[in-house]
Design a protein around this motif. Structure first.
Motif, PDB file in Angstrom:
ATOM      1  N   LYS A  37       0.831  -1.214   0.000  1.00 55.91           N
ATOM      2  CA  LYS A  37       0.000   0.000   0.000  1.00 55.91           C
ATOM      3  C   LYS A  37       0.861   1.257   0.000  1.00 55.91           C
ATOM      4  CE  LYS A  37      -2.705  -0.936   3.520  1.00 55.91           C
ATOM      5  NZ  LYS A  37      -3.818  -0.826   4.507  1.00 55.91           N
ATOM      6  N   GLU A  38       2.014   1.174   0.653  1.00 55.11           N
ATOM      7  CA  GLU A  38       2.901   2.333   0.755  1.00 55.11           C
ATOM      8  C   GLU A  38       3.820   2.483  -0.459  1.00 55.11           C
ATOM      9  OE1 GLU A  38       4.395   5.723   2.740  1.00 55.11           O
ATOM     10  OE2 GLU A  38       2.724   4.427   3.332  1.00 55.11           O
ATOM     11  N   HIS A  39       4.409   1.340  -0.880  1.00 52.30           N
ATOM     12  CA  HIS A  39       5.480   1.409  -1.881  1.00 52.30           C
ATOM     13  C   HIS A  39       5.155   0.728  -3.210  1.00 52.30           C
ATOM     14  CE1 HIS A  39       7.969   2.880   1.381  1.00 52.30           C
ATOM     15  NE2 HIS A  39       7.654   1.822   2.107  1.00 52.30           N
ATOM     16  N   GLY A  40       4.021   0.025  -3.302  1.00 56.41           N
ATOM     17  CA  GLY A  40       3.750  -0.774  -4.495  1.00 56.41           C
ATOM     18  C   GLY A  40       4.529  -2.082  -4.451  1.00 56.41           C
ATOM     19  N   VAL A  41       4.387  -2.889  -5.495  1.00 57.86           N
ATOM     20  CA  VAL A  41       5.099  -4.171  -5.577  1.00 57.86           C
ATOM     21  C   VAL A  41       6.443  -3.901  -6.246  1.00 57.86           C
ATOM     22  CG1 VAL A  41       5.042  -6.544  -6.412  1.00 57.86           C
ATOM     23  CG2 VAL A  41       2.908  -5.415  -5.756  1.00 57.86           C
ATOM     24  N   THR A  42       7.495  -3.934  -5.446  1.00 55.56           N
ATOM     25  CA  THR A  42       8.811  -3.547  -5.958  1.00 55.56           C
ATOM     26  C   THR A  42       9.520  -4.683  -6.693  1.00 55.56           C
ATOM     27  OG1 THR A  42       9.743  -4.032  -3.779  1.00 55.56           O
ATOM     28  CG2 THR A  42       9.147  -1.749  -4.228  1.00 55.56           C
ATOM     29  N   ASN A  43       9.122  -5.927  -6.415  1.00 56.73           N
ATOM     30  CA  ASN A  43       9.699  -7.080  -7.120  1.00 56.73           C
ATOM     31  C   ASN A  43       8.635  -7.710  -8.013  1.00 56.73           C
ATOM     32  OD1 ASN A  43      12.274  -6.937  -5.901  1.00 56.73           O
ATOM     33  ND2 ASN A  43      11.473  -7.948  -4.076  1.00 56.73           N
ATOM     34  N   GLU A  44       8.986  -7.978  -9.235  1.00 49.44           N
ATOM     35  CA  GLU A  44       8.026  -8.559 -10.180  1.00 49.44           C
ATOM     36  C   GLU A  44       7.627  -9.974  -9.758  1.00 49.44           C
ATOM     37  OE1 GLU A  44      10.818  -8.304 -13.335  1.00 49.44           O
ATOM     38  OE2 GLU A  44       9.824  -6.602 -14.298  1.00 49.44           O
ATOM     39  N   ILE A  45       6.413 -10.369 -10.150  1.00 51.32           N
ATOM     40  CA  ILE A  45       6.042 -11.775 -10.020  1.00 51.32           C
ATOM     41  C   ILE A  45       6.584 -12.503 -11.255  1.00 51.32           C
ATOM     42  CG2 ILE A  45       4.002 -11.310  -8.628  1.00 51.32           C
ATOM     43  CD1 ILE A  45       2.287 -11.638 -11.127  1.00 51.32           C
ATOM     44  N   VAL A  46       6.808 -13.803 -11.117  1.00 49.06           N
ATOM     45  CA  VAL A  46       7.440 -14.571 -12.194  1.00 49.06           C
ATOM     46  C   VAL A  46       6.405 -15.501 -12.824  1.00 49.06           C
ATOM     47  CG1 VAL A  46       9.334 -16.123 -12.838  1.00 49.06           C
ATOM     48  CG2 VAL A  46       9.645 -14.467 -10.970  1.00 49.06           C
ATOM     49  N   LEU A  47       6.252 -15.397 -14.153  1.00 49.00           N
ATOM     50  CA  LEU A  47       5.293 -16.213 -14.897  1.00 49.00           C
ATOM     51  C   LEU A  47       6.031 -17.123 -15.869  1.00 49.00           C
ATOM     52  CD1 LEU A  47       2.674 -13.457 -15.843  1.00 49.00           C
ATOM     53  CD2 LEU A  47       2.703 -14.898 -13.792  1.00 49.00           C
ATOM     54  N   TRP A  48       5.370 -18.251 -16.185  1.00 49.98           N
ATOM     55  CA  TRP A  48       5.904 -19.188 -17.183  1.00 49.98           C
ATOM     56  C   TRP A  48       4.760 -19.670 -18.048  1.00 49.98           C
ATOM     57  CZ3 TRP A  48       5.156 -24.744 -17.363  1.00 49.98           C
ATOM     58  CH2 TRP A  48       5.926 -25.382 -18.347  1.00 49.98           C
ATOM     59  N   GLU A  49       4.985 -19.689 -19.349  1.00 54.73           N
ATOM     60  CA  GLU A  49       3.944 -20.137 -20.278  1.00 54.73           C
ATOM     61  C   GLU A  49       4.197 -21.576 -20.681  1.00 54.73           C
ATOM     62  OE1 GLU A  49       1.565 -18.733 -24.331  1.00 54.73           O
ATOM     63  OE2 GLU A  49       3.343 -17.635 -23.665  1.00 54.73           O
ATOM     64  N   HIS A  50       3.253 -22.454 -20.328  1.00 53.85           N
ATOM     65  CA  HIS A  50       3.329 -23.866 -20.694  1.00 53.85           C
ATOM     66  C   HIS A  50       3.140 -23.991 -22.209  1.00 53.85           C
ATOM     67  CE1 HIS A  50       2.160 -28.116 -20.937  1.00 53.85           C
ATOM     68  NE2 HIS A  50       2.763 -28.261 -19.769  1.00 53.85           N
ATOM     69  N   PRO A  51       3.752 -25.005 -22.837  1.00 53.34           N
ATOM     70  CA  PRO A  51       3.595 -25.166 -24.288  1.00 53.34           C
ATOM     71  C   PRO A  51       2.157 -25.227 -24.784  1.00 53.34           C
ATOM     72  CG  PRO A  51       5.385 -26.538 -23.505  1.00 53.34           C
ATOM     73  CD  PRO A  51       4.746 -25.942 -22.282  1.00 53.34           C
ATOM     74  N   ASN A  52       1.219 -25.651 -23.908  1.00 47.59           N
ATOM     75  CA  ASN A  52      -0.178 -25.702 -24.358  1.00 47.59           C
ATOM     76  C   ASN A  52      -0.890 -24.361 -24.149  1.00 47.59           C
ATOM     77  OD1 ASN A  52      -0.835 -25.494 -21.681  1.00 47.59           O
ATOM     78  ND2 ASN A  52      -1.773 -27.511 -21.493  1.00 47.59           N
ATOM     79  N   THR A  53      -0.108 -23.304 -23.922  1.00 40.44           N
ATOM     80  CA  THR A  53      -0.532 -21.898 -23.810  1.00 40.44           C
ATOM     81  C   THR A  53      -1.060 -21.505 -22.427  1.00 40.44           C
ATOM     82  OG1 THR A  53      -2.845 -22.076 -24.519  1.00 40.44           O
ATOM     83  CG2 THR A  53      -1.175 -21.885 -26.264  1.00 40.44           C
ATOM     84  N   ASN A  54      -1.109 -22.426 -21.447  1.00 41.45           N
ATOM     85  CA  ASN A  54      -1.477 -22.027 -20.091  1.00 41.45           C
ATOM     86  C   ASN A  54      -0.361 -21.178 -19.491  1.00 41.45           C
ATOM     87  OD1 ASN A  54      -3.934 -23.310 -20.008  1.00 41.45           O
ATOM     88  ND2 ASN A  54      -3.109 -25.219 -19.192  1.00 41.45           N
TER      89      ASN A  54
END
Length: 222
Positions: A43-60
């Motif tokens: 609430k004070e500073h925002g999300v300073t570290n990104e979340i990490v995503l991965w795309e599965h070959p079936n597009t999920n």
């Protein structure tokens, strides 16, 4: 104001959430205390570290790191929106987390999730549960949806010894051996050990007691 403008004004900002990778269920979830502290910081500073995503070959698309950050940001975002305020932190940063896209195959994702989560501030017993769970998760993916006996496992291709699992997790081999026995004899106790609600040696004692009781002849005195 026109109807179109009214309709646009009524549209609330939407928070984009991502499906957690199934392997994340192997690790203890964040506590309410963790989430509350993170929410106050977000609430004070925002999300300073990104979340990490991965795309599965079936597009999920799967979230593979950052579930505490995402949940804390979601809570802060919705409170702002429900109050009719812009979903931004005090410093003006948007509360929707930034994303980093992980590039790699499924095995690399397994290794990334394991390394990222096991290195956190867990006890030796909790780390042992995590590393053994990861191994069995991978084992079932290769050999079918069942847990092996310890003897069966060691006869399979790609078998992993307790020594190797201990090395991977950076944990004492004693804890790995106990957790493997719990998988075999008292899997119902694993979540309690992983969450720190039951000490691993106490779980081992309860497991051994149950096995001994099951081995008693039917006509044995109580």
């Amino acid at each position: 104001m026109t109807r179109k403008a009214d309709d646009e004004a009524d549209v609330k900002p939407q928070f984009i959430r991502y499906k957690p990778h199934p392997m994340l269920a192997l690790f203890p979830p964040p506590t309410e205390s963790d989430l509350s502290m993170m929410e106050e910081d977000v609430k004070e500073h925002g999300v300073t570290n990104e979340i990490v995503l991965w795309e599965h070959p079936n597009t999920n698309v799967f979230l593979i790191d950052g579930r505490t950050r995402e949940e804390a940001a979601f809570r802060a975002f919705m409170k702002k929106v429900d109050a009719g305020e812009a979903p931004t932190a005090t410093n003006g940063i948007a509360l929707q987390p930034g994303v980093f896209w992980f590039k790699g195959d499924l095995n690399e994702v397994y290794r990334f999730i394991s390394k990222t989560h096991i290195r956190k501030n867990y006890s030796q017993a909790q780390k042992a549960v995590m590393v053994v769970r990861q191994h069995y998760y991978e084992y079932k993916a290769v050999h079918g949806n069942r847990l092996p006996s310890l003897e069966d496992e060691m006869a399979k291709p790609g078998a992993v010894s307790a020594e190797e699992l201990a090395r991977r997790g950076g944990v004492n081999i004693h804890y790995v051996r106990v957790v493997r026995r719990l998988y075999r004899d008292r899997p119902d106790l694993l979540d309690s050990v992983a969450l720190g609600a039951v000490q691993v040696n106490e779980a081992d004692r309860m497991s051994k007691q149950k096995v001994a009781e099951e081995e008693l002849p039917a006509d044995a005195p109580a």
